[in-house]
Scaffold this motif. Structure first.
Motif, PDB file in Angstrom:
ATOM      1  N   ILE A 371       0.853  -1.188   0.000  1.00  0.00           N
ATOM      2  CA  ILE A 371       0.000   0.000   0.000  1.00  0.00           C
ATOM      3  C   ILE A 371       0.891   1.240   0.000  1.00  0.00           C
ATOM      4  CG2 ILE A 371      -2.041  -1.004   1.067  1.00  0.00           C
ATOM      5  CD1 ILE A 371      -1.046  -0.110   3.766  1.00  0.00           C
ATOM      6  N   LEU A 372       0.327   2.353  -0.474  1.00  0.00           N
ATOM      7  CA  LEU A 372       1.085   3.593  -0.606  1.00  0.00           C
ATOM      8  C   LEU A 372       0.848   4.536   0.569  1.00  0.00           C
ATOM      9  CD1 LEU A 372       0.780   4.673  -4.355  1.00  0.00           C
ATOM     10  CD2 LEU A 372       2.901   4.480  -3.065  1.00  0.00           C
ATOM     11  N   THR A 373       1.915   5.146   1.026  1.00  0.00           N
ATOM     12  CA  THR A 373       1.815   6.224   2.005  1.00  0.00           C
ATOM     13  C   THR A 373       2.855   7.279   1.627  1.00  0.00           C
ATOM     14  OG1 THR A 373       1.708   6.716   4.383  1.00  0.00           O
ATOM     15  CG2 THR A 373       3.489   5.257   3.665  1.00  0.00           C
ATOM     16  N   GLY A 374       2.899   8.362   2.390  1.00  0.00           N
ATOM     17  CA  GLY A 374       3.950   9.359   2.177  1.00  0.00           C
ATOM     18  C   GLY A 374       3.556  10.564   1.349  1.00  0.00           C
ATOM     19  N   PHE A 375       2.243  10.833   1.219  1.00  0.00           N
ATOM     20  CA  PHE A 375       1.818  11.990   0.424  1.00  0.00           C
ATOM     21  C   PHE A 375       1.581  13.208   1.319  1.00  0.00           C
ATOM     22  CE2 PHE A 375       0.843   8.430  -2.373  1.00  0.00           C
ATOM     23  CZ  PHE A 375       1.337   8.894  -3.583  1.00  0.00           C
ATOM     24  N   GLY A 376       2.628  13.626   2.028  1.00  0.00           N
ATOM     25  CA  GLY A 376       2.569  14.858   2.791  1.00  0.00           C
ATOM     26  C   GLY A 376       2.468  16.054   1.863  1.00  0.00           C
ATOM     27  N   HIS A 377       2.282  17.229   2.447  1.00  0.00           N
ATOM     28  CA  HIS A 377       2.049  18.410   1.599  1.00  0.00           C
ATOM     29  C   HIS A 377       3.232  18.702   0.677  1.00  0.00           C
ATOM     30  CE1 HIS A 377       4.053  20.159   5.163  1.00  0.00           C
ATOM     31  NE2 HIS A 377       4.521  21.068   4.336  1.00  0.00           N
ATOM     32  N   ASN A 378       4.453  18.391   1.097  1.00  0.00           N
ATOM     33  CA  ASN A 378       5.609  18.650   0.245  1.00  0.00           C
ATOM     34  C   ASN A 378       5.553  17.794  -1.018  1.00  0.00           C
ATOM     35  OD1 ASN A 378       8.347  20.025   0.085  1.00  0.00           O
ATOM     36  ND2 ASN A 378       8.955  17.892  -0.189  1.00  0.00           N
ATOM     37  N   ALA A 379       5.147  16.530  -0.842  1.00  0.00           N
ATOM     38  CA  ALA A 379       5.056  15.631  -2.003  1.00  0.00           C
ATOM     39  C   ALA A 379       3.918  16.044  -2.926  1.00  0.00           C
ATOM     40  CB  ALA A 379       4.860  14.195  -1.533  1.00  0.00           C
ATOM     41  N   VAL A 380       2.768  16.381  -2.351  1.00  0.00           N
ATOM     42  CA  VAL A 380       1.613  16.751  -3.171  1.00  0.00           C
ATOM     43  C   VAL A 380       1.856  18.084  -3.867  1.00  0.00           C
ATOM     44  CG1 VAL A 380      -0.843  17.316  -3.137  1.00  0.00           C
ATOM     45  CG2 VAL A 380       0.012  15.424  -1.746  1.00  0.00           C
ATOM     46  N   LEU A 381       2.393  19.057  -3.145  1.00  0.00           N
ATOM     47  CA  LEU A 381       2.631  20.364  -3.759  1.00  0.00           C
ATOM     48  C   LEU A 381       3.764  20.306  -4.790  1.00  0.00           C
ATOM     49  CD1 LEU A 381       2.150  22.729  -0.683  1.00  0.00           C
ATOM     50  CD2 LEU A 381       0.507  22.057  -2.448  1.00  0.00           C
TER      51      LEU A 381
END
Length: 550
Positions: A371-381
């Motif tokens: 499963i995927l994790t790690g989509f904090g705001h830095n990654a999304v932005l």
């Protein structure tokens, strides 16, 4: 006065637990926790007054966080452990009293006015039985006779409890702030003031929401400074043949120390519940390859899942349940967590946990999906241009923030159904353990952007806010004007304070569930509906149609 507790979503009959807590809290523990809150109010009264003269002690400021965290749902069920904290609370209250009186005399030349009633005048009982009796005299309902003011006081206190948990994590990472400490004292002291009215506490609740954003920002800063920005990471949810330790909770610093001490010992470390996002931090996953995978789902399933984990298990923050005998002898607690008969680890030496893991049999070689994790705001932005382009081109029609604290109460399958029914041209943001309702499902992507973005833990609501604020800035509009629907599950006080933060920002049309808080009086609820259009979830179909304007 008997037991009464209404602080979590599972309050019995939608009113409150008065025989035994749905969480497993018995009347003895409930009374001790009520006394802890009462004692902290007394400590805060003197700390608040002493601060007016520039007098403070950091160890006492920090203890207020620990004491409040102790009373959060599913944290400390051990009466002996709580009694020890109560003795410290009393000693600190008396010290702050002496410091305040000395400062008053030095600055004014006179004697400080004596407080002879209420929590500031509390004298601790000499034994456990006496402490329980004192706690029974100072329960929830004793705080005020007016139901609306009592409701507002509870909103303030539960906000402080939730913020204390986040502030405690931040403090462990070296992040602290004078404004934050001062607000805890001011707000606790205010709840003892008979001159305060309803709107005083409404204003205080909004201030707590505001300061909590700072606290979550501090915690985010601490995480990033120590472990880097989270990056999208695939996490195996099966096990591999090796010794194992399972870590449940939220505290990344504790996980890091355990990883250091297990390096090279032939032990794999697994995350559980809210620890899943740890895999997204480069300073953990890349540095410690024996941080292997995630085991199990949300906290409420531990009793049926933990017997299948053959290694050692440790809780570092809330969410512990009554352990079964099949794994109790290999279960440990740390930090503010406690359960009678479960070994508590004090400090940073995890050798007992490591030795227990080495004694246990190997975990089975049973690989499963990732499963995927790690989509904090830095990654999304970092891919914001693609997101914005997708919205403008019509490829992304709407964002749904679906997440929060999970629980065992019937009706939470609503969140699974909602996520499954979200149209393929919409993106789902999720966080906290509520994501386990649907994070193992396949949602595909939109132009290479995964349709399900795991932002992180409950405190990573800060990241979700940063994403929303950045999108609002890009589209030159307010958050309320974005194609964004916020549908939250809540269980305890950390979710409660996040809601206060959202309300402080003026965010409207939020839906929460499965049930509304039992501590909201009809008038206070009407205030929230009229000013913020706060609502309870209904059905997945109806709420989805409303969100999509159908």
């Amino acid at each position: 006065m008997g037991m009464f507790c209404n602080q979590c979503e599972q309050a019995a009959k939608g009113v409150g637990c008065d025989i035994i807590g749905v969480c497993g809290k018995n009347p003895e523990v409930a009374a001790l926790q009520d006394l802890m809150l009462y004692g902290l109010k007394g400590l805060a009264l003197y700390a608040d007054k002493a601060r007016e003269f520039g007098v403070k002690e950091e160890k006492i400021d920090y203890f207020v966080l620990e004491g409040l965290f102790t009373t959060v749902t599913n944290v400390d069920f051990d009466p002996v452990q709580i009694a020890g904290k109560l003795r410290k609370c009393y000693d600190y209250k008396e010290r702050m009293k002496a410091l305040y009186e000395t400062a008053y005399r030095e600055k004014t030349g006179g004697h400080a006015p004596q407080i002879t009633t209420g929590p500031a005048a509390w004298v601790i009982a000499g034994d456990l039985e006496g402490l329980v009796k004192q706690g029974e005299e100072h329960g929830v309902k004793s705080q005020h006779t007016d139901p609306d003011i009592l409701s507002a006081i509870e909103i303030v206190i539960f906000g402080l409890k939730g913020m204390a948990a986040y502030a405690d994590h931040a403090y462990i990472l070296g992040k602290k702030d004078e404004e934050v400490f001062a607000l805890f004292h001011k707000a606790l002291a205010a709840t003892t003031d008979p001159g305060k009215g309803l709107m005083d506490f409404v204003g205080l609740a909004m201030e707590i929401g505001k300061v909590n954003i700072k606290v979550m920002g501090m915690l985010n800063e601490g995480h990033v400074e120590h472990y880097g920005h989270p990056v999208p990471t695939k996490v195996p949810i099966g096990t591999r043949k090796n010794k194992g330790i399972l870590v449940s909770g939220h505290d990344l610093r504790m996980l890091e120390e355990l990883l250091k001490q297990t390096a090279g010992k032939g032990i794999d470390v697994y995350t559980h519940g809210e620890m899943l996002p740890a895999h997204g931090y480069p300073g953990l996953k890349q540095k410690y390859p024996h941080l292997y995978g995630n085991f199990g789902g949300a906290w409420q399933d531990q009793a049926k899942e933990f017997p299948g984990f053959l290694g050692a298990i440790i809780f570092n923050t809330n969410c512990i349940q009554r352990p079964a005998d099949s794994y109790k002898d290999r279960l440990f607690s740390w930090g503010q967590v406690g359960w009678p008969g479960v070994k508590h680890v004090s400090g940073w030496d995890f050798s007992e946990v490591i030795n227990k893991a080495l004694e246990c049999p190997d975990l089975p070689d049973a690989p499963e999906k990732e499963i995927l994790t790690g989509f904090g705001h830095n990654a999304v932005l970092g891919v914001a241009d693609k997101v914005i382009e997708g919205v403008k081109a019509g490829a992304i029609k709407r964002f749904f923030l679906i997440g929060g604290c999970d629980g065992a109460k019937p009706g939470r399958n609503y969140y699974t159904e909602l996520a499954e029914k979200v149209p393929n041209d919409c993106v789902i943001l999720t966080l906290a353990c509520g994501k386990y309702r649907f994070n193992k499902l396949e949602f595909g992507d939109i132009g290479g952007i995964p349709r399900l973005l795991d932002v992180g833990q409950c405190n990573d609501a800060y990241s979700a806010l940063q994403i929303a604020l950045a999108l609002a800035d890009a589209f030159k509009c307010g958050v309320n004007d974005l194609p964004l629907s916020i549908i939250l599950s809540w269980y305890e006080q950390k979710a409660h304070v996040i809601l206060l933060s959202l309300l402080h920002l003026g965010i409207k049309n939020i839906k929460i569930g499965p049930a509304l808080p039992a501590y909201l009086s009809p008038n206070v609820l009407n205030f929230l509906v009229e000013n913020f259009n706060l609502g309870q979830v209904t059905t997945a179909e109806a709420d989805l149609k409303a969100a999509l304007g159908q």
